[in-house]
Design an enzyme around this catalytic site. Sequence first.
Site, PDB file in Angstrom:
ATOM      1  N   HIS A 138       4.803   0.171   0.413  1.00  0.00           N
ATOM      2  CA  HIS A 138       5.548  -0.692   1.369  1.00  0.00           C
ATOM      3  C   HIS A 138       4.632  -1.856   2.147  1.00  0.00           C
ATOM      4  O   HIS A 138       3.430  -1.860   1.737  1.00  0.00           O
ATOM      5  CB  HIS A 138       6.057   0.188   2.628  1.00  0.00           C
ATOM      6  CG  HIS A 138       4.984   0.837   3.249  1.00  0.00           C
ATOM      7  ND1 HIS A 138       4.497   2.011   2.966  1.00  0.00           N
ATOM      8  CD2 HIS A 138       4.384   0.857   4.439  1.00  0.00           C
ATOM      9  CE1 HIS A 138       3.559   2.534   3.537  1.00  0.00           C
ATOM     10  NE2 HIS A 138       3.514   1.788   4.606  1.00  0.00           N
TER      11      HIS A 138
ATOM     12  N   HIS B  99       0.964  -1.525   0.168  1.00  0.00           N
ATOM     13  CA  HIS B  99       0.038  -0.105   0.050  1.00  0.00           C
ATOM     14  C   HIS B  99       0.803   1.291   0.004  1.00  0.00           C
ATOM     15  O   HIS B  99       1.922   1.016   0.150  1.00  0.00           O
ATOM     16  CB  HIS B  99      -0.739   0.018   1.415  1.00  0.00           C
ATOM     17  CG  HIS B  99      -0.373   0.004   2.395  1.00  0.00           C
ATOM     18  ND1 HIS B  99       0.456  -0.788   3.172  1.00  0.00           N
ATOM     19  CD2 HIS B  99      -0.213   1.183   3.170  1.00  0.00           C
ATOM     20  CE1 HIS B  99       0.991  -0.654   4.107  1.00  0.00           C
ATOM     21  NE2 HIS B  99       0.539   0.694   4.440  1.00  0.00           N
TER      22      HIS B  99
ATOM     23  N   ARG C 172       4.636   5.939  14.507  1.00  0.00           N
ATOM     24  CA  ARG C 172       4.697   6.683  12.987  1.00  0.00           C
ATOM     25  C   ARG C 172       4.178   8.074  13.189  1.00  0.00           C
ATOM     26  O   ARG C 172       3.257   8.251  13.832  1.00  0.00           O
ATOM     27  CB  ARG C 172       3.968   5.639  12.180  1.00  0.00           C
ATOM     28  CG  ARG C 172       4.305   6.269  10.636  1.00  0.00           C
ATOM     29  CD  ARG C 172       3.410   5.288   9.905  1.00  0.00           C
ATOM     30  NE  ARG C 172       1.990   6.186   9.641  1.00  0.00           N
ATOM     31  CZ  ARG C 172       0.890   5.333   8.907  1.00  0.00           C
ATOM     32  NH1 ARG C 172       1.006   4.333   8.335  1.00  0.00           N
ATOM     33  NH2 ARG C 172      -0.334   6.186   8.788  1.00  0.00           N
TER      34      ARG C 172
ATOM     35  N   ASP D 265       0.770   4.803   1.913  1.00  0.00           N
ATOM     36  CA  ASP D 265      -0.224   5.589   3.207  1.00  0.00           C
ATOM     37  C   ASP D 265      -0.823   6.774   2.669  1.00  0.00           C
ATOM     38  O   ASP D 265      -0.530   7.670   1.797  1.00  0.00           O
ATOM     39  CB  ASP D 265       0.926   5.942   4.238  1.00  0.00           C
ATOM     40  CG  ASP D 265       1.612   4.930   4.956  1.00  0.00           C
ATOM     41  OD1 ASP D 265       0.894   3.771   4.964  1.00  0.00           O
ATOM     42  OD2 ASP D 265       2.699   5.161   5.612  1.00  0.00           O
TER      43      ASP D 265
END
Length: 280
Positions: free
Chosen positions: A256, A101, A271, A103
């Site tokens: 990623h 995907h 994150r 982000d």
Amino acid sequence: MNREINVRPISGALGAEIEGVDLSQDLSNEAFDKVHRAFLDHHVIFFRDQNDLSPERHKAFGRRFGSLNVHPYVKGMEGHPEILEIIKEPEEKTNFGGGWHTDMSFLEEPALGSILHAIEVPPYGGDTLWANQHMAYDALSDGLKATLEGLTAIHSAGREYGPKGQSAMGRQSMETKQADNAPEFEHPVVRTHPETGRKGLYVNPAFTLRFKGWTKRESRPLLNYLFEHSRQEQFTCRFRWEAGSVAFWDNRSTWHFALNDYAGHRRYMRRVTVNGDRPF
């Protein structure tokens, strides 16, 4: 004071480890410029031994690149809504981010990049893979490039964060909410990087639903071809995490995949996501 900065590529496709940078301290303009250059050149950069990186300093590093995102469907860290705590407990079966995907492509202005800090890692497994979408585009035939240039894709969080989506699944360790009536946004299938001018594919299996003006059924064969093409091994790198490691990747040019191969062990990451601009 920062030591001499060295940039060491980790694969032929993308990714580089940067030595001589302490992210818990303010970066000089010269050091920041070197880090920024490496980020644009290698698409994902890694820093080891950043054990002193506090939530405040994590956010401060992200803000050198832009404003920070507050995730619409995942609750942030207590006192730090801009930080996602990505946790998988030993007894949990499903991880967060366990599929290829990009982000936040489901936003009107998708993320510039994501900065992930490893707090606790399993004794084995839990690596992350990245795929270079500039290389994926460059490897296409001229005919397919010409076809894709005129196409727009529809992105939404509705499938991934919907009632049956993996990211909205009930979790012991992360508080998520379902994306009821999630909006849809249009992005070009071939995106031009706003800083380098390079073209790259901008569709991904998690959030791209169909092509604009096409049905889902019509879209599926070509999307499946692009998804299969874009994750070929020659476009990828793989990173082995250690406690204190940091990865900063460019969501405008990469995919990623967080591997879920550490059953029975805990993994805890933090994150920060840097807001981006509208793709063109």
